[in-house]
Design a protein around this motif. Sequence first.
Motif, mmCIF file in Angstrom:
data_model
loop_
_atom_site.group_PDB
_atom_site.id
_atom_site.type_symbol
_atom_site.label_atom_id
_atom_site.label_comp_id
_atom_site.label_asym_id
_atom_site.label_seq_id
_atom_site.Cartn_x
_atom_site.Cartn_y
_atom_site.Cartn_z
ATOM 1 N N PRO A 271 3.887 -12.778 -44.306
ATOM 2 C CA PRO A 271 4.705 -13.392 -45.363
ATOM 3 C C PRO A 271 5.256 -12.344 -46.324
ATOM 4 C CG PRO A 271 2.637 -14.589 -45.067
ATOM 5 C CD PRO A 271 2.518 -13.338 -44.259
ATOM 6 N N ASP A 272 6.326 -12.728 -47.026
ATOM 7 C CA ASP A 272 6.937 -11.826 -48.003
ATOM 8 C C ASP A 272 5.900 -11.327 -48.998
ATOM 9 O OD1 ASP A 272 9.270 -12.401 -46.713
ATOM 10 O OD2 ASP A 272 10.140 -13.613 -48.321
ATOM 11 N N GLU A 273 5.988 -10.040 -49.321
ATOM 12 C CA GLU A 273 5.035 -9.432 -50.245
ATOM 13 C C GLU A 273 5.781 -8.430 -51.121
ATOM 14 O OE1 GLU A 273 1.654 -9.318 -52.148
ATOM 15 O OE2 GLU A 273 1.768 -10.438 -50.246
ATOM 16 N N HIS B 164 1.146 -7.965 -46.585
ATOM 17 C CA HIS B 164 0.526 -9.187 -47.102
ATOM 18 C C HIS B 164 -0.960 -9.235 -46.758
ATOM 19 C CE1 HIS B 164 0.252 -13.380 -48.397
ATOM 20 N NE2 HIS B 164 -0.433 -13.617 -47.283
#
Length: 329
Positions: free
Chosen positions: A146-148, A89
């Motif tokens: 964070p999700d990426e 991220h």
Amino acid sequence: MAPDADPDTTIEATQLTPGIHRVETITDGKIHGYHVLEGATGPILVDPGYVDAPTTVYEPFLVDLGWSLADVSLAVVTHSDADHFGGNHELREHSPGVTIAGHVADAPLMESVDRILEERYSQFADEHDLTYEQKVYDWLTGMMGPDEPVDLRLRGGESIRVQDRQLRVLHTPGHTKGHLALYDPEYDLVIGGDAFFGRGLYDAEGEYLQPPPYYLYPEYENTIQLVASLEPDQLSFTHYDVLTGDEIDDFVAESLDFVAEIETLALEIVEDLGPVTLEEAIEAVVDRRGSFGLDADLAFPLTAHYGELVERGDLETVERDGRVAWTRP
């Protein structure tokens, strides 16, 4: 919480071959040697690393070469572990046009913190009632941003251009289903994340951190033999010093010896203790071979070998108090 760089350690950069650099630091007492490739359209990162590694580890090196994070065109993530993809991220924040690539089998875990915590870092919870202590989960979560999304799914066999030549993408499963390594045939160099581990991982002072955390067998053994068959002049994995010559032969031999030893030991434990749960098997290994540091990670190689022994018909599974146990047929 992100890993803490040791206060007396600086980031060291080494050119392994023309256009291939190793950028190394020590965090939490553990070597992290990441890689930068001089690609056709800009720098290529092999593993963005833990959560802030793009800015704390990579960026100073890139600036020294006249680049910035915004110039990174491609990131190849070797596998789904927090200290290898956790910086995805942050890298995208600084280089919105970057292509993030990983193996098709590992990409879904790289894309979701919740999923990797459940499917990889808690994979022994349901059948074996084994989980890490909360501080370990906090440490793992702290390494991940964070999700990426992962843009490009690889399978092994692809090529990546570095300067005037092509590197081969190798599928090297064992530690994970989709682990990748890169091979430079012109200079006989293999770089990667955690393809195999000798007799385990150590800190910078040579103390055990954890046993070899492979959970796929015979895939792990096949990966060791694949890399050995290439007869590389240099081997650069993330958590070890760069190996050359006889050092590579010794590391390969140690890795294969551990595989043979743990399979023999796994069978002996069943013979001696009767139906044995995973927790009991881990305790028995530590009693007979001593501690490997994070002994809970013996769950990985033990389940790899017990699964193969069941597949071959040498063992069978039974249930004891709601847990899987292994016994002779």
